[in-house]
Write an enzyme that holds these catalytic residues in place. Sequence first.
Site, PDB file in Angstrom:
ATOM      1  N   LYS A   1      32.511 -64.655 -20.903  1.00 11.28           N
ATOM      2  CA  LYS A   1      32.176 -65.364 -19.651  1.00 11.28           C
ATOM      3  C   LYS A   1      32.590 -66.830 -19.770  1.00 11.28           C
ATOM      4  O   LYS A   1      33.270 -67.366 -18.894  1.00 11.28           O
ATOM      5  CB  LYS A   1      30.666 -65.278 -19.395  1.00 11.28           C
ATOM      6  CG  LYS A   1      30.188 -66.212 -18.296  1.00 11.28           C
ATOM      7  CD  LYS A   1      28.703 -66.098 -18.036  1.00 11.28           C
ATOM      8  CE  LYS A   1      27.839 -66.953 -18.906  1.00 11.28           C
ATOM      9  NZ  LYS A   1      27.811 -68.383 -18.596  1.00 11.28           N
ATOM     10  N   ASN A   2      32.168 -67.487 -20.841  1.00 11.91           N
ATOM     11  CA  ASN A   2      32.402 -68.934 -20.916  1.00 11.91           C
ATOM     12  C   ASN A   2      33.876 -69.296 -21.080  1.00 11.91           C
ATOM     13  O   ASN A   2      34.320 -70.328 -20.591  1.00 11.91           O
ATOM     14  CB  ASN A   2      31.546 -69.562 -22.026  1.00 11.91           C
ATOM     15  CG  ASN A   2      30.074 -69.601 -21.627  1.00 11.91           C
ATOM     16  OD1 ASN A   2      29.735 -69.346 -20.476  1.00 11.91           O
ATOM     17  ND2 ASN A   2      29.201 -69.912 -22.570  1.00 11.91           N
TER      18      ASN A   2
HETATM   19  C1  UD1 Z   1      27.988 -74.546 -22.484  1.00 10.85           C
HETATM   20  C2  UD1 Z   1      27.841 -73.088 -22.143  1.00 10.85           C
HETATM   21  C3  UD1 Z   1      26.390 -72.634 -22.314  1.00 10.85           C
HETATM   22  C4  UD1 Z   1      25.873 -72.991 -23.707  1.00 10.85           C
HETATM   23  C5  UD1 Z   1      26.142 -74.455 -24.031  1.00 10.85           C
HETATM   24  C6  UD1 Z   1      25.796 -74.839 -25.468  1.00 10.85           C
HETATM   25  C7  UD1 Z   1      29.549 -72.705 -20.466  1.00 10.85           C
HETATM   26  C8  UD1 Z   1      29.876 -72.420 -19.051  1.00 10.85           C
HETATM   27  N1  UD1 Z   1      28.260 -72.870 -20.770  1.00 10.85           N
HETATM   28  O1  UD1 Z   1      27.199 -75.286 -21.553  1.00 10.85           O
HETATM   29  O2  UD1 Z   1      26.344 -71.212 -22.151  1.00 10.85           O
HETATM   30  O3  UD1 Z   1      24.484 -72.768 -23.764  1.00 10.85           O
HETATM   31  O4  UD1 Z   1      27.550 -74.760 -23.828  1.00 10.85           O
HETATM   32  O5  UD1 Z   1      26.451 -74.014 -26.364  1.00 10.85           O
HETATM   33  O6  UD1 Z   1      30.407 -72.726 -21.321  1.00 10.85           O
HETATM   34  N2  UD1 Z   1      25.123 -83.195 -22.533  1.00 10.85           N
HETATM   35  C9  UD1 Z   1      24.977 -84.531 -22.228  1.00 10.85           C
HETATM   36  N3  UD1 Z   1      25.975 -85.146 -21.524  1.00 10.85           N
HETATM   37  C10 UD1 Z   1      27.108 -84.487 -21.124  1.00 10.85           C
HETATM   38  C11 UD1 Z   1      27.250 -83.117 -21.449  1.00 10.85           C
HETATM   39  C12 UD1 Z   1      26.233 -82.498 -22.168  1.00 10.85           C
HETATM   40  O7  UD1 Z   1      23.962 -85.154 -22.569  1.00 10.85           O
HETATM   41  O8  UD1 Z   1      27.969 -85.109 -20.485  1.00 10.85           O
HETATM   42  C13 UD1 Z   1      24.025 -82.498 -23.284  1.00 10.85           C
HETATM   43  C14 UD1 Z   1      23.390 -81.371 -22.450  1.00 10.85           C
HETATM   44  O9  UD1 Z   1      22.399 -81.865 -21.572  1.00 10.85           O
HETATM   45  C15 UD1 Z   1      22.826 -80.465 -23.531  1.00 10.85           C
HETATM   46  C16 UD1 Z   1      23.844 -80.628 -24.670  1.00 10.85           C
HETATM   47  O10 UD1 Z   1      24.570 -81.830 -24.403  1.00 10.85           O
HETATM   48  O11 UD1 Z   1      21.573 -80.913 -23.942  1.00 10.85           O
HETATM   49  C17 UD1 Z   1      24.819 -79.472 -24.781  1.00 10.85           C
HETATM   50  O12 UD1 Z   1      25.538 -79.337 -23.562  1.00 10.85           O
HETATM   51  P1  UD1 Z   1      27.015 -78.746 -23.491  1.00 10.85           P
HETATM   52  O13 UD1 Z   1      27.495 -78.438 -24.873  1.00 10.85           O
HETATM   53  O14 UD1 Z   1      27.848 -79.652 -22.656  1.00 10.85           O
HETATM   54  O15 UD1 Z   1      26.763 -77.379 -22.729  1.00 10.85           O
HETATM   55  P2  UD1 Z   1      27.430 -76.850 -21.394  1.00 10.85           P
HETATM   56  O16 UD1 Z   1      28.896 -77.129 -21.421  1.00 10.85           O
HETATM   57  O17 UD1 Z   1      26.648 -77.307 -20.230  1.00 10.85           O
END
Ligand code: UD1
Length: 416
Positions: free
Chosen positions: A22-23
């Site tokens: 999915k991701n």
């Molecule tokens: C992706 C996955 C999700 C998975 C997650 C962590 C997809 C569509 N989704 O989500 O299934 O659970 O990775 O493996 O691929 N953060 C910030 N600032 C930012 C971006 C992120 O503070 O600009 C924080 C988020 O709030 C969170 C952490 O970083 O606490 C991890 O987020 P991130 O790795 O970006 O996850 P997603 O890409 O949202």
Amino acid sequence: MEKYSIFGGKILSGEVIISGSKNSSLAILPACLLIKGKVTLRNVPNLKDVRFMLQVIESLGGEFTFEDNTVEIDTSSLKSFIASYEIVKQMRASIYVLAPLLHRFGEARVSLPGGCAIGNRPINLHIKGLKDLGVEFQLEHGYIEGSVDKMKGQEIYLDFPSVGATCQLILAGVLAEGKTIILNAAKEPEIEDLCNFLNKAGAQIEGLGTNSINITGVVSLSGCEHSIIPDRIETGSFTLLGAAVCEDLVIKNIIPTHIEAVIDKIKETGVSITQEKNTIRIKRTARPKNIDIKTLPYPAFPTDLQAPFMSFLSTSDGFSIIHETIFENRFHHVAELNRLGADIKTEGQTAYIKGVKQLFGAQIMASDLRAGFSLVLAGLMADDETIINRIYHIDRGYENLENKIKKLGGDIKRIK
Ligand code: UD1
């Protein structure tokens, strides 16, 4: 709203074939917006989130067909650079269209995603990185509006190895002028899959699968074919299902190295797992040993399997601790598991699980995708009937879940 009815307490057995990731699909589909030409993607899972991303691309002017897990897509004649609140609020990954739209139009207007059930999930790292590449942003009425003549490559350091920010900045770097280097990048296999896809389309990305991604910008990308990697979170989910309720489960079409941390943790509980090239075999134990888990960025234990692992440990022989470090609010399943007779307490980001001998069926409710699967697993472990409400969360990310479980002998029904 549809529900699942599960009669648990049965021992299952058989084979399951894992779907495409999915991701990976949610990153690679928006990457098609960078390509003027026809792209063919195979092994694309037929999921609600994937169909939704295709609708997002269609709303921007892209054309596609989606049959038999194959997407043919052409975004040569895009007509819009706006991703509305209605779109982004339904699926956060829609934010991935930002960098491609900036390349295609020199401007983009994309709604800010806002929080979701599992945490605040800001996009500050996406925005900071794009600013480093020369994009100017302003925030207006809940929308971020970006503009840029031509992005210019830079060295970008991520404060945290965010999956989303790493994907966004790869999508930005491939068509930027000069070299873009992403330091402290996320190393998840889905990011490597995105890079492999983009390289097939003519991008020049090095350092795949490492925390330092080096991109030399190219002038354009062209159509190509690609097959999406198997879904490691679905693989881990079924591995846990095997460990909890299967006499003998064979899981096919997987890449075992993508879930090594999970396999190690399951083995630590006393479950037997053997692996071959693209297959693993699991045999349950009567009662798993208690263990401790901490979620961390890849290659460590994934946050997406925290909830399912908690269901599995709820009947362990002892006291387990799970520490969640990635999302601040990812324990909604705890209260539901306790309704089934589990004995779990939380304090901040830590859950304390006192194993009980047996779970018992009850009415419960899914709060998000992975919590949803954890409840299905708990329902299969529990005696009598479990009814799971709000299964639309589960439909976002598990292809044919009830059919796959039925083939193993599980008693699961969708109730309209
Ligand atoms: C992706 C996955 C999700 C998975 C997650 C962590 C997809 C569509 N989704 O989500 O299934 O659970 O990775 O493996 O691929 N953060 C910030 N600032 C930012 C971006 C992120 O503070 O600009 C924080 C988020 O709030 C969170 C952490 O970083 O606490 C991890 O987020 P991130 O790795 O970006 O996850 P997603 O890409 O949202």
